[in-house]
Design an enzyme around this catalytic site. Structure first.
Site, PDB file in Angstrom:
ATOM      1  N   TYR A 164       0.825  -1.211   0.000  1.00 12.64           N
ATOM      2  CA  TYR A 164       0.000   0.000   0.000  1.00 12.64           C
ATOM      3  C   TYR A 164       0.859   1.262   0.000  1.00 12.64           C
ATOM      4  CZ  TYR A 164      -2.956   3.798   1.592  1.00 12.64           C
ATOM      5  OH  TYR A 164      -3.586   4.993   1.687  1.00 12.64           O
ATOM      6  N   HIS A 194      -3.765  16.091  -3.067  1.00 11.34           N
ATOM      7  CA  HIS A 194      -4.124  16.249  -1.656  1.00 11.34           C
ATOM      8  C   HIS A 194      -3.911  17.682  -1.151  1.00 11.34           C
ATOM      9  CE1 HIS A 194      -4.543  12.014  -1.862  1.00 11.34           C
ATOM     10  NE2 HIS A 194      -4.460  11.771  -0.569  1.00 11.34           N
ATOM     11  N   ASN A 307       1.762  11.957   5.626  1.00 10.83           N
ATOM     12  CA  ASN A 307       0.918  11.078   6.438  1.00 10.83           C
ATOM     13  C   ASN A 307       1.288  11.201   7.909  1.00 10.83           C
ATOM     14  OD1 ASN A 307       0.005   7.542   6.224  1.00 10.83           O
ATOM     15  ND2 ASN A 307      -1.204   9.337   6.690  1.00 10.83           N
ATOM     16  N   TYR A 395     -15.777  33.244  46.280  1.00  4.77           N
ATOM     17  CA  TYR A 395     -15.124  32.068  45.691  1.00  4.77           C
ATOM     18  C   TYR A 395     -14.049  32.437  44.670  1.00  4.77           C
ATOM     19  CZ  TYR A 395     -18.856  29.077  47.630  1.00  4.77           C
ATOM     20  OH  TYR A 395     -19.698  28.407  48.454  1.00  4.77           O
ATOM     21  N   ARG A 398     -11.141  33.167  47.048  1.00  7.26           N
ATOM     22  CA  ARG A 398     -10.827  32.123  48.017  1.00  7.26           C
ATOM     23  C   ARG A 398     -10.499  30.790  47.354  1.00  7.26           C
ATOM     24  NH1 ARG A 398     -15.520  29.815  51.568  1.00  7.26           N
ATOM     25  NH2 ARG A 398     -16.423  31.782  50.870  1.00  7.26           N
ATOM     26  N   PHE A 444      -1.756   7.112  12.229  1.00  9.75           N
ATOM     27  CA  PHE A 444      -2.053   8.447  11.702  1.00  9.75           C
ATOM     28  C   PHE A 444      -3.296   9.066  12.318  1.00  9.75           C
ATOM     29  CE2 PHE A 444      -3.767   5.167   8.835  1.00  9.75           C
ATOM     30  CZ  PHE A 444      -5.124   5.349   9.091  1.00  9.75           C
ATOM     31  N   GLU A 529     -12.111   5.759   5.154  1.00  9.19           N
ATOM     32  CA  GLU A 529     -11.732   6.461   6.386  1.00  9.19           C
ATOM     33  C   GLU A 529     -13.032   6.858   7.081  1.00  9.19           C
ATOM     34  OE1 GLU A 529      -9.416   9.483   4.539  1.00  9.19           O
ATOM     35  OE2 GLU A 529      -7.946   8.041   3.790  1.00  9.19           O
TER      36      GLU A 529
END
Length: 591
Positions: A164, A194, A307, A395, A398, A444, A529
């Site tokens: 791959y 991409h 990647n 508060y 404190r 990834f 994905e």
């Protein structure tokens, strides 16, 4: 023959100069002439004689005199910009420099190096690399690991094994086998396709961090990149040549594909690139100006560059470091506010926190004791109300150790995850040289940093939430015993009225930004994905939340320093007086 790279209305033109005695004005006219020649409509100009323009250096934006000879005014291969009169206000005007150029014009090439091995980078180191304080080199061990992993890739290619991303397509195309003759083309096509992000480009500091972090991951020796290519990437970093990386477009699995692809696109000499010398220009010109050549990708190297979770994690490093700083500052600011409101130090007693010993709580209580009234640092303000009838404070005063404390613990938790992530191999497939094989997995996936940064935003926001309430107490005369809105002539002057409104607006905005992005997931890549982290947005909004926290605490600091003026001539403790003096060195008392 000298050559200059000239920016005209978004176009970059290489202009050779046969005579160095020619002037800056000639260079501007020649660049405009070439620009007009390349445009079908002549760029909207009848001729170059009708064009009025200014010429300035891209580095620092210094204006140049038209009559100066080029050999005096410019260096060979320098980048300059021709600004057409009227264009500065035009909607299509594209400046060649990023926002904050005045900061980058002071850039000095660093002399010191950080040696990367893929295992020992810290968040502080990465932020300093982003600021341009260091160059990068590899350790000998890292070089050997990179070489060993590359040998595995070369063997796969030679034996025509189906693996791959090396000899196949990507994502849904994982079953498509690619001929050996097209393996290099496969990697270039991957980077180009991409590079699909949108939005503003990362600023130079963040792009340096992104590039440095990717180098650190590659140095681990599980990516299959060649040592030759990795050293080219390091040379680009050391020259501060930074690709155009849009901030939006990653879903955080498979890693930060879009931003890392834009990073790789610049490395191969395509797209835009920025350097302190050139400003924004075509990547091939910027590389050439620094004596560098575009990288020629070998099998698997495009995938090795894109990647991983480095966009999420590099921004996460900045977020963690800024959060750590503002958390410490919050204790100082709150201590000053407590003094102005004549609060008590009893809530910070050691024994109280010893029986609930959360690390952050104990640490914050210690800081308050170090800053407030004590035998070591007496306070005249504290002494003035020592015998008052008030038993305990609100508060927001404190409970600072309990509230600020868990923020400190949150930051420590997130920093641990981010530190692990920046020293992790996040590729797919992983190259294991010791086994002589590649293995596909899911390192990834950005869920770890995404969840951590969502948590960071939620935690750090509380510093702004409690700070805004303390600003209200400072501004409200029924709570502070000080003039309304901290101004002597109320009505004539509004004092901190709207400054408090700004703090409230920022806190409200943070409430929306604190909604976790990592609870969302959208299936992508044709359901290959099918679960993603949305970590890119987690990182960007965490930074925005932290920025708002910084701004709210700055308002509280100004308000506290204003309030202390009404308690004069009494003095607070020495450490807090030092803080007051620091503020007054840049901001005067508002009457």
């Amino acid at each position: 023959m000298p050559r200059y790279t000239v920016h005209v209305r978004g176009e970059w033109l290489a202009v050779p100069c046969q005579d160095a005695q020619l002037t800056v004005g000639w260079l501007g006219r020649e660049a405009v002439r070439r620009y007009i020649k390349n445009k079908p409509d002549n760029g909207g100009f009848a001729s170059v004689d009708n064009v009025s323009f200014l010429v300035r250096r891209c580095k620092g934006l210094g204006l140049l005199d038209h009559e100066d000879p080029l050999e005096v005014a410019l260096e060979d291969n320098e980048f300059v910009e021709v600004v057409i009169e009227g264009d500065a206000m035009s909607s299509d005007f594209i400046p060649s420099q990023p926002e904050g150029v005045y900061l980058y014009s002071k850039y000095r090439e660093p002399e010191k190096y950080i040696a990367l091995d893929g295992d020992s980078l810290t968040t502080e180191d990465l932020v300093n690399l982003g600021k341009g304080h260091y160059k990068i080199k590899l350790t000998p061990t890292a070089e050997k690991k990179v070489q060993n992993s590359r040998e595995v890739i070369e063997s796969i290619v030679k034996e025509k094994t189906v693996v791959y991303g090396i000899t196949t397509g990507f994502g849904k195309f994982a079953r498509t086998v690619i001929p050996v003759s097209k393996l290099e083309e496969l990697q270039v096509n991957l980077v180009r396709s991409h590079s699909s992000g949108v939005g503003k480009p990362l600023n130079p500091e963040r792009c340096r961090m992104l590039l440095a972090l990717r180098i650190n991951v590659l140095a681990k020796g599980y990516s299959g990149i060649s040592l030759e290519t990795l050293k080219q990437v390091i040379e680009v970093f050391n020259a501060s040549c930074l690709p155009y990386v849009p901030e939006k477009g990653t879903v955080g699995a498979s890693g930060d594909l879009a931003p890392l692809s834009h990073l790789a696109l610049g490395l191969i000499g395509e797209g835009k690139m920025w350097s302190p010398k050139s400003g924004w220009a075509d990547a091939k010109y910027v590389l050439a100006a620094h004596g560098l050549k575009p990288i020629v990708l070998k099998p698997k190297e495009g995938l090795a560059l894109i990647n991983g979770t480095q966009m999420i994690t590099s921004l996460g490093c900045e977020a963690v470091e800024r959060a750590s700083a503002i958390a410490r500052q919050a204790d100082i600011v709150a201590s000053l506010t407590l003094e102005v409101l004549k609060g008590t130090t009893k809530a910070f007693d050691t024994d109280i926190h010893a029986v609930r010993p959360h690390r952050g709580q104990v640490e914050v209580a210690f800081r308050f004791r170090s800053l407030l009234d004590s035998d070591h640092h007496p306070s005249e303000i504290a002494e003035s109300h020592r015998f008052c009838d008030r038993v305990q404070d609100a508060y927001t005063l404190r409970c600072c150790p309990q509230i600020h404390g868990v923020v400190n613990d949150t930051i420590a938790f997130v920093k641990n995850i981010i530190t692990t992530e920046i020293n992790s191999a996040t590729d797919n497939p992983m190259v294991f040289a010791s086994r002589g094989e590649t293995v596909s997995g899911g390192n990834f996936h950005g869920e770890y940093p995404a969840k951590a940064l969502d948590y960071l935003a939620i935690g750090v926001h509380e510093l702004a939430a409690i700070s805004e309430r303390r600003i209200e107490r400072l501004c409200n005369p029924s709570l502070s015993e000080l003039p309304a809105f901290l101004v002597a002539e109320g009505g004539l002057n509004s004092g901190f009225m709207i400054a408090h409104c700004t703090a409230a607006a920022l806190v409200s905005e943070n409430k929306a930004l604190c909604h976790p992005s990592s609870v969302d997931s959208l299936s992508t890549s044709a359901a290959t994905e099918d679960h993603v982290s949305m970590g890119g947005w987690a990182a960007r909004k965490a930074l925005r939340v932290i920025e708002h926290v910084e701004q709210v605490l700055a308002i509280e600091l100004l308000a506290a320093c204003q309030g202390i003026e009404f308690l004069r001539p009494l003095k607070t403790t020495t450490p807090l007086e030092t803080v007051y003096d620091l503020v007054r060195s840049v901001v005067r008392f508002g009457r």
